[in-house]
Scaffold this motif. Structure first.
Motif, mmCIF file in Angstrom:
data_model
loop_
_atom_site.group_PDB
_atom_site.id
_atom_site.type_symbol
_atom_site.label_atom_id
_atom_site.label_comp_id
_atom_site.label_asym_id
_atom_site.label_seq_id
_atom_site.Cartn_x
_atom_site.Cartn_y
_atom_site.Cartn_z
ATOM 1 N N LEU A 71 0.935 -1.067 0.037
ATOM 2 C CA LEU A 71 0.007 0.151 0.044
ATOM 3 C C LEU A 71 0.787 1.212 -0.019
ATOM 4 O O LEU A 71 0.412 2.066 -0.706
ATOM 5 C CB LEU A 71 -0.896 0.014 1.172
ATOM 6 N N THR A 72 1.897 1.314 0.849
ATOM 7 C CA THR A 72 2.907 2.267 0.717
ATOM 8 C C THR A 72 3.351 2.508 -0.521
ATOM 9 O O THR A 72 3.464 3.646 -1.135
ATOM 10 C CB THR A 72 4.042 2.051 1.832
ATOM 11 N N PHE A 73 3.873 1.461 -1.271
ATOM 12 C CA PHE A 73 4.513 1.517 -2.755
ATOM 13 C C PHE A 73 3.589 2.308 -3.634
ATOM 14 O O PHE A 73 3.694 2.998 -4.424
ATOM 15 C CB PHE A 73 4.902 0.217 -2.996
ATOM 16 N N PHE A 74 2.325 1.613 -3.541
ATOM 17 C CA PHE A 74 1.355 2.378 -4.313
ATOM 18 C C PHE A 74 1.045 3.512 -4.186
ATOM 19 O O PHE A 74 0.988 4.424 -5.146
ATOM 20 C CB PHE A 74 -0.024 1.369 -4.097
ATOM 21 N N LEU A 75 1.008 4.136 -3.092
ATOM 22 C CA LEU A 75 0.736 5.676 -2.929
ATOM 23 C C LEU A 75 1.748 6.391 -3.057
ATOM 24 O O LEU A 75 1.386 7.406 -3.784
ATOM 25 C CB LEU A 75 0.173 5.834 -1.210
ATOM 26 N N LEU A 76 3.004 5.952 -3.165
ATOM 27 C CA LEU A 76 4.174 6.484 -3.451
ATOM 28 C C LEU A 76 4.188 6.800 -4.990
ATOM 29 O O LEU A 76 4.429 7.880 -5.503
ATOM 30 C CB LEU A 76 5.439 6.136 -2.840
ATOM 31 N N MET A 77 3.716 5.640 -5.539
ATOM 32 C CA MET A 77 3.942 5.578 -7.119
ATOM 33 C C MET A 77 2.692 6.426 -7.652
ATOM 34 O O MET A 77 3.030 6.914 -8.947
ATOM 35 C CB MET A 77 3.574 4.442 -7.488
ATOM 36 N N ASN B 284 18.259 9.895 -1.230
ATOM 37 C CA ASN B 284 18.236 8.351 -1.297
ATOM 38 C C ASN B 284 18.880 7.997 -0.345
ATOM 39 O O ASN B 284 19.823 8.214 0.386
ATOM 40 C CB ASN B 284 18.428 7.794 -2.653
ATOM 41 N N PRO B 285 18.109 6.897 0.382
ATOM 42 C CA PRO B 285 18.924 6.385 1.715
ATOM 43 C C PRO B 285 20.153 5.544 1.415
ATOM 44 O O PRO B 285 20.892 5.258 2.172
ATOM 45 C CB PRO B 285 17.652 5.198 2.031
ATOM 46 N N GLU B 286 20.212 5.146 -0.103
ATOM 47 C CA GLU B 286 21.493 4.682 -0.240
ATOM 48 C C GLU B 286 22.724 5.643 -0.114
ATOM 49 O O GLU B 286 23.857 5.156 0.185
ATOM 50 C CB GLU B 286 21.643 4.284 -1.990
ATOM 51 N N ILE B 287 22.410 6.745 -0.124
ATOM 52 C CA ILE B 287 23.543 7.860 0.160
ATOM 53 C C ILE B 287 23.854 7.930 1.514
ATOM 54 O O ILE B 287 24.979 8.102 1.895
ATOM 55 C CB ILE B 287 23.078 9.164 -0.503
ATOM 56 N N LEU C 110 10.880 -5.634 -8.377
ATOM 57 C CA LEU C 110 10.394 -7.100 -8.273
ATOM 58 C C LEU C 110 11.405 -8.005 -7.698
ATOM 59 O O LEU C 110 10.985 -8.956 -7.056
ATOM 60 C CB LEU C 110 9.899 -7.400 -9.592
ATOM 61 N N LEU C 111 12.640 -7.878 -7.771
ATOM 62 C CA LEU C 111 13.844 -8.749 -7.771
ATOM 63 C C LEU C 111 14.391 -8.696 -6.285
ATOM 64 O O LEU C 111 14.453 -9.704 -5.558
ATOM 65 C CB LEU C 111 14.954 -8.835 -8.694
ATOM 66 N N VAL C 112 14.825 -7.418 -5.801
ATOM 67 C CA VAL C 112 15.446 -7.307 -4.553
ATOM 68 C C VAL C 112 15.437 -5.893 -3.800
ATOM 69 O O VAL C 112 15.425 -5.134 -4.744
ATOM 70 C CB VAL C 112 17.132 -7.690 -4.971
ATOM 71 N N THR C 113 15.340 -6.275 -2.625
ATOM 72 C CA THR C 113 15.168 -4.784 -1.979
ATOM 73 C C THR C 113 16.144 -5.106 -0.534
ATOM 74 O O THR C 113 16.942 -6.273 -0.346
ATOM 75 C CB THR C 113 13.903 -4.647 -1.398
ATOM 76 N N ALA C 114 16.357 -4.018 -0.020
ATOM 77 C CA ALA C 114 17.186 -3.949 1.313
ATOM 78 C C ALA C 114 16.425 -2.633 2.001
ATOM 79 O O ALA C 114 15.957 -1.936 1.848
ATOM 80 C CB ALA C 114 18.597 -3.634 0.906
ATOM 81 N N ASP C 115 16.802 -2.695 3.451
ATOM 82 C CA ASP C 115 16.458 -1.629 4.392
ATOM 83 C C ASP C 115 17.268 -0.446 4.213
ATOM 84 O O ASP C 115 16.783 0.518 4.524
ATOM 85 C CB ASP C 115 16.608 -1.964 5.680
ATOM 86 N N ALA D 194 15.741 2.794 -1.842
ATOM 87 C CA ALA D 194 14.744 3.686 -1.885
ATOM 88 C C ALA D 194 13.412 2.709 -1.824
ATOM 89 O O ALA D 194 12.458 3.554 -1.625
ATOM 90 C CB ALA D 194 15.145 4.619 -3.152
ATOM 91 N N PHE D 195 13.411 1.730 -2.648
ATOM 92 C CA PHE D 195 12.238 1.002 -3.041
ATOM 93 C C PHE D 195 12.350 0.076 -1.834
ATOM 94 O O PHE D 195 13.031 -0.914 -1.518
ATOM 95 C CB PHE D 195 12.461 0.214 -4.349
ATOM 96 N N GLN D 196 11.198 -0.124 -0.889
ATOM 97 C CA GLN D 196 10.670 -1.087 0.029
ATOM 98 C C GLN D 196 9.577 -1.893 -0.370
ATOM 99 O O GLN D 196 8.588 -1.323 -0.354
ATOM 100 C CB GLN D 196 10.651 -0.154 1.284
ATOM 101 N N THR D 197 9.778 -3.092 -1.073
ATOM 102 C CA THR D 197 8.766 -3.754 -1.517
ATOM 103 C C THR D 197 8.744 -5.340 -1.105
ATOM 104 O O THR D 197 9.860 -5.743 -0.185
ATOM 105 C CB THR D 197 8.982 -3.782 -2.873
ATOM 106 N N ASP D 198 7.698 -5.964 -1.309
ATOM 107 C CA ASP D 198 7.677 -7.360 -0.924
ATOM 108 C C ASP D 198 8.348 -7.994 -2.467
ATOM 109 O O ASP D 198 7.462 -8.981 -2.926
ATOM 110 C CB ASP D 198 6.160 -7.897 -0.937
#
Length: 324
Positions: A68-74, A201-204, A248-253, A256-260
């Protein structure tokens, strides 16, 4: 010529400057309202008005489920794209074709070719990373959550990435080129600003400002293919595949993308000069592939040459502008 197509007699400088601000705020401010309102409502309903004072970025990102968070952000990029469309159609009197390509029609085959190449590279490199270091990944597949993520991502991520391309490689590229009368200014400025837009971005925060080299390098890659190919098709395809397969493939804490996504990266990354070896190989290889396939030539003129901008006359012939 792609940049010159934006000069239809109605190319006043103020329209481009204000338009860039309007398009950006349409996405980042107006488009973000549904997400912001939903979070505030949920927090106040659950914890009272005092909850507002203690809200931070973590609260914003964890109030709802990841999907839901991802949907609202997109969704904010849907609003941003509509804002772009309204501005270029009614203020600049330009069409989708005039603002995205030098060709008679947007070449979807180009966009899909770039998408396919980048998508294949994303899948192969992710699979290779998992094979070489399986201990740093957690298999995160949940059929229901992933199916919902796939629907959201396939529909909305290309809109998100296309909005960015419409802002930088279309609107800003044409506007700066027309204002400056050359290609060098939009090439350099849009690439640098695109990279700098990712500074929060959190990566920075995780790996340091050196990672900005990736983002600025990506800006120059996308600027190069847009100017050399005289259109945004390859940039739009690249960007859509890059972000979609990440989601779709990979995320981390720390991303920028926090997904399932299918995988969760549990590594503790650091950045040094070796971090950029893949970019120094992958990006030039992409450029060479596109250059060979689409027979690019006259590199100096296309990247840095002058533009003969038509005289500004503020006359508009609707018969010369196709429907958006």
């Amino acid at each position: 010529m792609f940049i010159k197509r934006g000069a239809n007699g109605l190319h006043d400088t103020w329209k481009w400057v204000i338009g860039a601000i309007v398009i950006f705020l349409g996405c980042q401010l107006l488009g973000a309202l549904p997400f912001t309102i939903a979070v505030f409502y949920k927090q106040i309903s659950a914890n009272g008005v005092d909850a507002v004072a203690s809200m931070d970025e973590s609260t914003l990102m964890t109030t709802f489920s990841k999907n839901l968070t991802f949907f609202l952000l997109m969704f904010s990029f849907v609003v941003g794209t509509l804002t772009w469309w309204i501005w270029i159609k009614y203020i600049h009197k330009l069409s989708w074709t005039e603002t995205t390509t030098s060709r008679a029609a947007f070449d979807w085959n180009r966009a899909f070719f770039a998408f396919g190449v980048v998508g294949l590279v994303s899948v192969v490199t992710t699979a290779l990373g998992y094979y070489l270091e399986p201990e740093v990944y957690i298999w995160n597949f949940d059929a229901t959550n992933f199916a919902l993520l796939a629907v959201i991502a396939i529909v909305l991520v290309p809109i998100q990435t296309t909005w960015e391309e419409l802002l930088f490689r279309s609107y800003a590229m044409q506007g700066l080129g027309i204002i400056a009368g050359n290609r060098a200014v939009p090439y350099v400025i849009t690439s640098l600003v695109f990279g700098m837009m990712h500074i929060f971005n959190p990566e920075i925060a995780k790996m340091g400002y050196i990672v900005m080299i990736w983002y600025i390098g990506t800006g120059f890659l996308l600027g190069t293919v847009t100017l050399m190919d005289e259109g945004t098709e390859l940039a739009i395809g690249f960007h859509a595949a890059n972000n979609l397969f990440i989601a779709l493939l990979v995320t981390a804490d720390w991303t920028a993308f926090q997904t399932d996504s299918l995988l969760i990266d549990t590594s503790d990354p650091t950045a040094d000069w070796t971090t950029f070896i893949p970019m120094l190989i992958y990006y030039p290889a992409l450029i060479l592939l596109f250059a060979k396939k689409y027979k690019w030539n006259n590199w100096s003129q296309k990247l840095f040459g002058k533009i003969d901008v038509p005289v500004l006359n503020n006359t508009y012939d609707p018969q010369n502008t196709s429907s958006l």
